[in-house]
Scaffold this motif. Sequence first.
Motif, PDB file in Angstrom:
ATOM      1  N   VAL A   3       0.866  -1.179   0.000  1.00 26.48           N
ATOM      2  CA  VAL A   3       0.000   0.000   0.000  1.00 26.48           C
ATOM      3  C   VAL A   3       0.896   1.220   0.000  1.00 26.48           C
ATOM      4  O   VAL A   3       1.864   1.290   0.778  1.00 26.48           O
ATOM      5  CB  VAL A   3      -0.890   0.030   1.257  1.00 26.48           C
ATOM      6  N   THR A   4       0.603   2.163  -0.879  1.00 27.07           N
ATOM      7  CA  THR A   4       1.381   3.398  -0.860  1.00 27.07           C
ATOM      8  C   THR A   4       0.444   4.577  -0.647  1.00 27.07           C
ATOM      9  O   THR A   4      -0.666   4.608  -1.167  1.00 27.07           O
ATOM     10  CB  THR A   4       2.154   3.616  -2.174  1.00 27.07           C
ATOM     11  N   PHE A   5       0.865   5.492   0.139  1.00 31.20           N
ATOM     12  CA  PHE A   5       0.095   6.715   0.364  1.00 31.20           C
ATOM     13  C   PHE A   5       1.044   7.795   0.848  1.00 31.20           C
ATOM     14  O   PHE A   5       2.223   7.544   1.098  1.00 31.20           O
ATOM     15  CB  PHE A   5      -1.051   6.476   1.357  1.00 31.20           C
ATOM     16  N   GLN A   6       0.500   9.007   0.929  1.00 35.71           N
ATOM     17  CA  GLN A   6       1.296  10.119   1.442  1.00 35.71           C
ATOM     18  C   GLN A   6       1.058  10.200   2.939  1.00 35.71           C
ATOM     19  O   GLN A   6      -0.088  10.235   3.379  1.00 35.71           O
ATOM     20  CB  GLN A   6       0.811  11.430   0.806  1.00 35.71           C
ATOM     21  N   LEU A   7       2.135  10.241   3.693  1.00 36.22           N
ATOM     22  CA  LEU A   7       1.987  10.375   5.142  1.00 36.22           C
ATOM     23  C   LEU A   7       2.707  11.654   5.555  1.00 36.22           C
ATOM     24  O   LEU A   7       3.930  11.755   5.417  1.00 36.22           O
ATOM     25  CB  LEU A   7       2.579   9.151   5.842  1.00 36.22           C
ATOM     26  N   ASN A   8       1.940  12.603   6.022  1.00 36.24           N
ATOM     27  CA  ASN A   8       2.490  13.910   6.403  1.00 36.24           C
ATOM     28  C   ASN A   8       3.400  14.458   5.297  1.00 36.24           C
ATOM     29  O   ASN A   8       4.500  14.940   5.553  1.00 36.24           O
ATOM     30  CB  ASN A   8       3.238  13.822   7.734  1.00 36.24           C
ATOM     31  N   GLY A   9       2.920  14.321   4.075  1.00 37.59           N
ATOM     32  CA  GLY A   9       3.606  14.934   2.951  1.00 37.59           C
ATOM     33  C   GLY A   9       4.702  14.097   2.340  1.00 37.59           C
ATOM     34  O   GLY A   9       5.308  14.496   1.349  1.00 37.59           O
ATOM     35  N   ASP A  15       4.177  -2.842   3.312  1.00 38.75           N
ATOM     36  CA  ASP A  15       3.872  -4.174   2.820  1.00 38.75           C
ATOM     37  C   ASP A  15       3.300  -4.930   4.008  1.00 38.75           C
ATOM     38  O   ASP A  15       4.018  -5.221   4.970  1.00 38.75           O
ATOM     39  CB  ASP A  15       5.158  -4.847   2.324  1.00 38.75           C
ATOM     40  N   GLY A  16       1.997  -5.178   3.971  1.00 37.56           N
ATOM     41  CA  GLY A  16       1.415  -5.853   5.127  1.00 37.56           C
ATOM     42  C   GLY A  16      -0.037  -6.163   4.892  1.00 37.56           C
ATOM     43  O   GLY A  16      -0.541  -6.058   3.770  1.00 37.56           O
ATOM     44  N   ASP A  17      -0.680  -6.545   5.959  1.00 32.48           N
ATOM     45  CA  ASP A  17      -2.088  -6.904   5.889  1.00 32.48           C
ATOM     46  C   ASP A  17      -2.917  -5.660   5.569  1.00 32.48           C
ATOM     47  O   ASP A  17      -2.899  -4.695   6.339  1.00 32.48           O
ATOM     48  CB  ASP A  17      -2.504  -7.499   7.233  1.00 32.48           C
ATOM     49  N   PRO A  18      -3.624  -5.648   4.444  1.00 31.97           N
ATOM     50  CA  PRO A  18      -4.387  -4.461   4.050  1.00 31.97           C
ATOM     51  C   PRO A  18      -5.524  -4.123   5.012  1.00 31.97           C
ATOM     52  O   PRO A  18      -6.048  -3.021   4.966  1.00 31.97           O
ATOM     53  CB  PRO A  18      -4.950  -4.833   2.670  1.00 31.97           C
ATOM     54  N   MET A  19      -5.896  -5.052   5.865  1.00 31.38           N
ATOM     55  CA  MET A  19      -6.968  -4.768   6.812  1.00 31.38           C
ATOM     56  C   MET A  19      -6.421  -4.254   8.157  1.00 31.38           C
ATOM     57  O   MET A  19      -7.167  -4.079   9.106  1.00 31.38           O
ATOM     58  CB  MET A  19      -7.836  -6.018   7.027  1.00 31.38           C
ATOM     59  N   THR A  20      -5.120  -4.028   8.234  1.00 34.91           N
ATOM     60  CA  THR A  20      -4.564  -3.443   9.458  1.00 34.91           C
ATOM     61  C   THR A  20      -5.133  -2.041   9.643  1.00 34.91           C
ATOM     62  O   THR A  20      -5.121  -1.244   8.705  1.00 34.91           O
ATOM     63  CB  THR A  20      -3.031  -3.327   9.335  1.00 34.91           C
ATOM     64  N   LYS A  61     -10.041   2.463   9.938  1.00 35.25           N
ATOM     65  CA  LYS A  61      -9.644   2.656   8.540  1.00 35.25           C
ATOM     66  C   LYS A  61      -8.616   1.600   8.171  1.00 35.25           C
ATOM     67  O   LYS A  61      -7.456   1.674   8.571  1.00 35.25           O
ATOM     68  CB  LYS A  61      -9.061   4.056   8.389  1.00 35.25           C
ATOM     69  N   PRO A  62      -9.034   0.583   7.407  1.00 40.29           N
ATOM     70  CA  PRO A  62      -8.042  -0.401   6.986  1.00 40.29           C
ATOM     71  C   PRO A  62      -7.076   0.262   6.004  1.00 40.29           C
ATOM     72  O   PRO A  62      -7.495   1.056   5.156  1.00 40.29           O
ATOM     73  CB  PRO A  62      -8.875  -1.480   6.285  1.00 40.29           C
ATOM     74  N   ILE A  63      -5.791  -0.054   6.109  1.00 39.21           N
ATOM     75  CA  ILE A  63      -4.835   0.657   5.267  1.00 39.21           C
ATOM     76  C   ILE A  63      -5.088   0.407   3.785  1.00 39.21           C
ATOM     77  O   ILE A  63      -4.749   1.240   2.951  1.00 39.21           O
ATOM     78  CB  ILE A  63      -3.367   0.331   5.618  1.00 39.21           C
ATOM     79  N   GLY A  64      -5.735  -0.710   3.482  1.00 37.77           N
ATOM     80  CA  GLY A  64      -6.078  -0.957   2.083  1.00 37.77           C
ATOM     81  C   GLY A  64      -6.902   0.173   1.491  1.00 37.77           C
ATOM     82  O   GLY A  64      -6.831   0.441   0.289  1.00 37.77           O
ATOM     83  N   LEU A  65      -7.667   0.849   2.325  1.00 39.37           N
ATOM     84  CA  LEU A  65      -8.522   1.929   1.826  1.00 39.37           C
ATOM     85  C   LEU A  65      -7.799   3.262   1.713  1.00 39.37           C
ATOM     86  O   LEU A  65      -8.362   4.214   1.195  1.00 39.37           O
ATOM     87  CB  LEU A  65      -9.756   2.088   2.720  1.00 39.37           C
ATOM     88  N   VAL A  66      -6.571   3.369   2.216  1.00 42.64           N
ATOM     89  CA  VAL A  66      -5.885   4.665   2.085  1.00 42.64           C
ATOM     90  C   VAL A  66      -4.882   4.665   0.929  1.00 42.64           C
ATOM     91  O   VAL A  66      -4.164   5.646   0.729  1.00 42.64           O
ATOM     92  CB  VAL A  66      -5.186   5.127   3.393  1.00 42.64           C
ATOM     93  N   GLN A  67      -4.861   3.572   0.185  1.00 44.74           N
ATOM     94  CA  GLN A  67      -4.019   3.516  -1.007  1.00 44.74           C
ATOM     95  C   GLN A  67      -4.213   4.787  -1.845  1.00 44.74           C
ATOM     96  O   GLN A  67      -5.334   5.136  -2.199  1.00 44.74           O
ATOM     97  CB  GLN A  67      -4.415   2.273  -1.831  1.00 44.74           C
ATOM     98  N   GLY A  68      -3.124   5.492  -2.076  1.00 46.21           N
ATOM     99  CA  GLY A  68      -3.190   6.686  -2.921  1.00 46.21           C
ATOM    100  C   GLY A  68      -3.709   7.930  -2.235  1.00 46.21           C
ATOM    101  O   GLY A  68      -3.816   8.980  -2.855  1.00 46.21           O
ATOM    102  N   CYS A  69      -4.034   7.834  -0.966  1.00 46.71           N
ATOM    103  CA  CYS A  69      -4.583   9.003  -0.265  1.00 46.71           C
ATOM    104  C   CYS A  69      -3.469   9.801   0.399  1.00 46.71           C
ATOM    105  O   CYS A  69      -2.333   9.343   0.525  1.00 46.71           O
ATOM    106  CB  CYS A  69      -5.558   8.567   0.829  1.00 46.71           C
ATOM    107  N   ALA A  70      -3.832  11.014   0.854  1.00 45.99           N
ATOM    108  CA  ALA A  70      -2.907  11.823   1.646  1.00 45.99           C
ATOM    109  C   ALA A  70      -3.378  11.793   3.088  1.00 45.99           C
ATOM    110  O   ALA A  70      -4.502  12.184   3.391  1.00 45.99           O
ATOM    111  CB  ALA A  70      -2.883  13.254   1.129  1.00 45.99           C
ATOM    112  N   VAL A  71      -2.506  11.299   3.947  1.00 40.42           N
ATOM    113  CA  VAL A  71      -2.847  11.185   5.362  1.00 40.42           C
ATOM    114  C   VAL A  71      -2.036  12.214   6.146  1.00 40.42           C
ATOM    115  O   VAL A  71      -0.823  12.308   5.973  1.00 40.42           O
ATOM    116  CB  VAL A  71      -2.523   9.767   5.891  1.00 40.42           C
TER     117      VAL A  71
END
Lengths: 165, 285, 782
Positions: A3-9, A15-20, A61-71
């Motif tokens: 899963v890749t996303f933006q974390l604090n910019g 790489d892990g369980d997408p439901m974490t 929020k499972p991390i699978g759902l933040v794919q491509g998001c900015a957190v």
Amino acid sequence: MVVTFQLNGEDCRLDGDPMTPLVDILRQERFLTGTKAVCREGFCGACMVHVDDEAVPSCLKPIGLVQGCAVTTIEGLSSGNQALHPLQANFEAADAVQCGMCFPGMVMSLSAFVRDNPHASRPEIKAAMVGNICRCTGYERIVDAVADCLDQARKAGQLAGGIHV
Amino acid sequence: MAPGVERSFTAASTIEEALAARRQGASVLAGGTWMMRDPRRGVDLPEAVVALHRIPALSKVEVEPDHVVIGAAVTHAALGRALRGSAGFEGLVAAAEGAANPGIRRVATVGGNLCALDFAAADLAPALLVCEATVELQTFEGPRLLGISDFLKDRHALLTEAIVTRIHLRRDLIASAHIRLPLRQAGDYPVAIVSLAVDRNKRCRIAVGSVEPVARRWTALEQAMAAGPASALDPQRVAELALEHNDFQGRDGKEADGWYRRQVLPPLVKRGVAALLSTEGVAWL
Amino acid sequence: MSELSATVMNLPRRDARDKLRGRTKYTNDRARPDMLHAVLLRSTVPAGRIRKLDVSAALRCPGVRAVATGADAPGLYGIGIADHPLLAIDTIRYHGEPIAVIAAETEKQARAALAAIVLEIEPLAPVFTMADALQPAARLVHEGWRGYEVITEGGARAGNIAWEAKSSRGDVDAAFARPDIRIVESSFTVGRQSHVPFEPRVAIGSWEDGRAHIQTSTQVPWTVRNVTGKVMQLPPGRVRVTVPPVGGGFGLKFDASIEPITALLARMTGRTVVLENTRQEEMATCLCRENAEIRIRSAVTAEGYIAGREAVVLMDCGAYGGEQVFLTTMTAHTLGGNYKVGATRLVSRAVYTNTPPNGAFRACNGVYNTFALERHTDEICEALGFDPMEFRKKNVLGDGDLGATGQVFEADVLGPMLDRMETLRASTGTSEAKADGRLYGIATTVGTWFVFVGPSAATVNLNADGSATLVTSGVEIGSGTMVQSLPQIVAGQLGLAPDQVIVREADTDAAGLDVGVGGGRTTVSIGAASVAACAEVREKLLRTAGEMLQTRPEDLLLRDGRVEITGRPGSGMSIPAVVAHAQATTGPITGSGAFTAKNTPAMSGCAMGHFIDALDIPVFVVHEAEVAVDADTGHVEVLAYRVVQDVGRVLNPRAVMGQIQGGVVQGLGYALHEEVTITADGRIAQDDFETYRLPLAQDVVPVAADLYEGAPSMGPLGTKGAGEVPILAVGAAIGCAVARAIGKPVRQLPLTPPRVLRLLHEREPPPEFPHIAPGWASNTLG
Ligand SMILES: Cc1cc2nc3c(=O)[nH]c(=O)nc-3n(C[C@H](O)[C@H](O)[C@H](O)COP(=O)(O)OP(=O)(O)OC[C@H]3O[C@@H](n4cnc5c(N)ncnc54)[C@H](O)[C@@H]3O)c2cc1C
Ligand code: FES
Ligand code: FES
């Protein structure tokens, strides 16, 4: 799963369980412990983060759902030596903080709220806090500080675009 | 999940893709606000999930002059925004904007609310019952349309081989209201819900949620009201009828007993009628 | 210099900024990848005997580094009596009781290994209620109660009665036999309250140079040190306890609980071990405010004189004695407080049941006894036709009046406070109009509490940069004492600015004994010890400065970071210059100070089985609530809330106001929302935030408060603790206001909407206590 996303910019690749739950990644893998896991059920708001600029509980929020998001987490709201967010500054000045555990979540919820609701009334502020529990303070001082913050912003003429994070 | 097994996660971009994953045994993941609490309930998270949030068709609300279509992956907050100010949908908006808390409303979806099995207190269920909503499903056999009442009754069985895709609403209501009774001002599940609506024929529809395990229409009360004059939309009078026709078996729960849930129905009806009367739609009264 | 003017201020909190930025590292933020994670195997039955416990398979599971059972920590601990094992030994006494613990590389591995523990339990018939426990033939929750070590002498004990405390003053039988009195009797029952600190109980243990080091979220580092020593059978000095910022306590963390387990596992593994309760565990095993049953009778004359009073208070201690043993003491001072009474006798009993153990919660015991006493007072007024406010004004404790144990109260405090409440009400106005058709009620109630004094120690080091370091065992649990009143006190004593006072976080290796943060005691006890330490510092400082300035020390004062010659502002020299000189000549300037209770006497023979015979520092409150009750749904809305609080001397008014708002709101939770029930299998039913309803922002109102200064106090500068007492009379004020609104007696809390509606429909059975005998003496162990 990756899963890749933006974390604090910054880019964040996991790489892990997408439901974490996102909160576990933040706290346990990134050591961003400002986000608190208190109820893990969506009721307390201590785990609030911004996902694509919306304040949402990170415990559900499972991390699978933040794919491509900015957190954005509390650490990203005013990082390093940056000035406090006006809300943080108001909470500090009003002596609103007690044990402090609820405040990162309060700040994340309410910073999005003041941005979107520059004219909010006291009852509207309280309604915005339904998902943010504080066990220590009895809330009123927090509400006052938010109202003051909005007042100051209006007086400072930042009205047009609300308060910017 | 067995050690070493990697969970499968599909972010479907079309309904077909989602259905294919579903066929492979994946569970539907919408906002996750219900499912992510499964471990706390002693239930393991599913080994395979298919997420709906990347399917554009499921994430929009279409407001047309004579009907409204709500995608199953629309959040409570988005639903409230889309329908706010639309005459006749006051109740649905109140349900979407009053349920849970703001953070949850930004994430929790309409489909998730209706598909959270064994959740008696869903706000949208009675609100959609009085809209006489039609639920659109994609089943393994193809699409299927179903009245919301039947859907709620049979959803355990239906959902083993289907995805809820859309909710269809006619715009035949002139006013509606949604009265929820949490034990605090807000923030906890409502212990009883009364949704009401008045249609173009000035017939009143009433549904009750959280009192029994599944939300249902209050047919006995609707009939009693229909037997009287239409101008009888008087809060006190309707509350009296509600008392007389209270055919609910309240469910016992930690937060309230069955007696309480049943007992508060007439006053909630009274409030609901008063709320209806304050809408523009029933200015004719 | 006026010490006071240099001390009293609205000092903001120095820890606020980091807390607001999420940078503060609470204990549960300190787990690191190299630590082991511990998880507990907890009982899933409420009572039973362990027939088999085999952990060998668990030890072989992946990642597992150690497994411990009761056999590894055989010592028992407790308050008053040592009845509590760290991990169950042979007998299971509550659902959720820890039986074994696994330490593994990850939490997941530790959890997975739980299933490999072989456990066979022979169930026993559980004793769930105090009524069951007090049956003559009841099964004993502690069969071996007679053999327990008695830590404090004096309490009567027998079978399921873990502890009994009595107070008796005057001839109560004669008072009740008077021809000119009427007897009013009331019964009350209250449920448990869960603290819900946002940081659960959590500890990190390591084994360093042959000693345990525990970092923990506690209010009582010294208790953790001593209990750990006890259960591990080590000299307590081999345990070091340090305390990071604590994410809320409210009394829950006033006892040791899981901490020793981490030390045990650290010793077994040589690794650092973290153990954190999940929220579910935290709530299911919360050392709640106890459920209690109260029967109270009063003999009152037509003139409104309370000639006699007697009461029986049953306190459920759950499976182990814990705090309730100590808290039996408090009945004499809370239920026995507030009013002048001719003759009085009170008994309170801590009763064992097979339910999760209870503990201490802000204004423990006082909250429900005040509810009971104030509702009873209203029932007296109703029965005899008195105006409740006039009755209170006439009867509240004043100068020279006797308490239940014969203590003589000093000064008129409650009377003037009632007047101040009337003034406050006049200034705020009332809110009846907001009831808007609902049932309206208003009630003014009073409460008596105390400051739990007891030993504290402080060291002050004066540094060459002009700063001072304060070393104590105090803990910052959120109330602000460590970041506000203590630095203010030290700064005021030494002529410094508060930000020049560095406050060391608690470390039992660095600071002396302290009984802990609770009972509103920190400002008073640690504050007094700090004042004493400052006196020594001051003396050394002035002596050195006197030599340097060729002036007598008596003619010098400390102000604005300088040693000045009295009457000559700007004279003298800076404190750093004096410190530097002292360091080179006589050595660094340090001072130490100590404080303890003065042990105010009771009347001889009046108090039996008490840990505190009389109150060193009584604290009083007057609370007033206005409510509107929805007769259709039973919802109670608080329309307005007013407080007059006896603070002795207020050091930081804004901080005290914050404590009052927070404490009142916790009280509103207790009075209206927060309900704990026990399931048929002995669990706490409300073990999450879905079912345990804390007050939210929309459920509360701004509290109008007036701080009453000037009542006598042995606290430094005349202070009293202000953080604990705000919750004291909330149940009372709300209970009385709701009773008046609905016109029915309120005898139970919390007043949830279903309960209020049942009261309105007369479907709520009044409490009946067949297990409380009609004759008072039959309820005592003689
Ligand atoms: C703190 C909190 C408070 C709450 N308070 C309220 C309240 O006051 N009123 C109220 O009504 N609800 C309340 N809820 C429940 C909430 O409404 C539901 O959790 C939410 O609506 C579920 O939506 P979701 O999108 O998060 O669903 P998910 O958790 O993603 O899914 C829920 C279930 O529905 C299934 N599902 C989801 N979408 C579909 C679909 N399109 N087709 C087939 N199956 C599907 C999933 O497989 C899963 O079994 C509360 C929840 C929380 C966490
Ligand atoms: S921890 Fe996420 S809402 Fe409480
Ligand atoms: S300050 Fe402690 S929970 Fe809010």
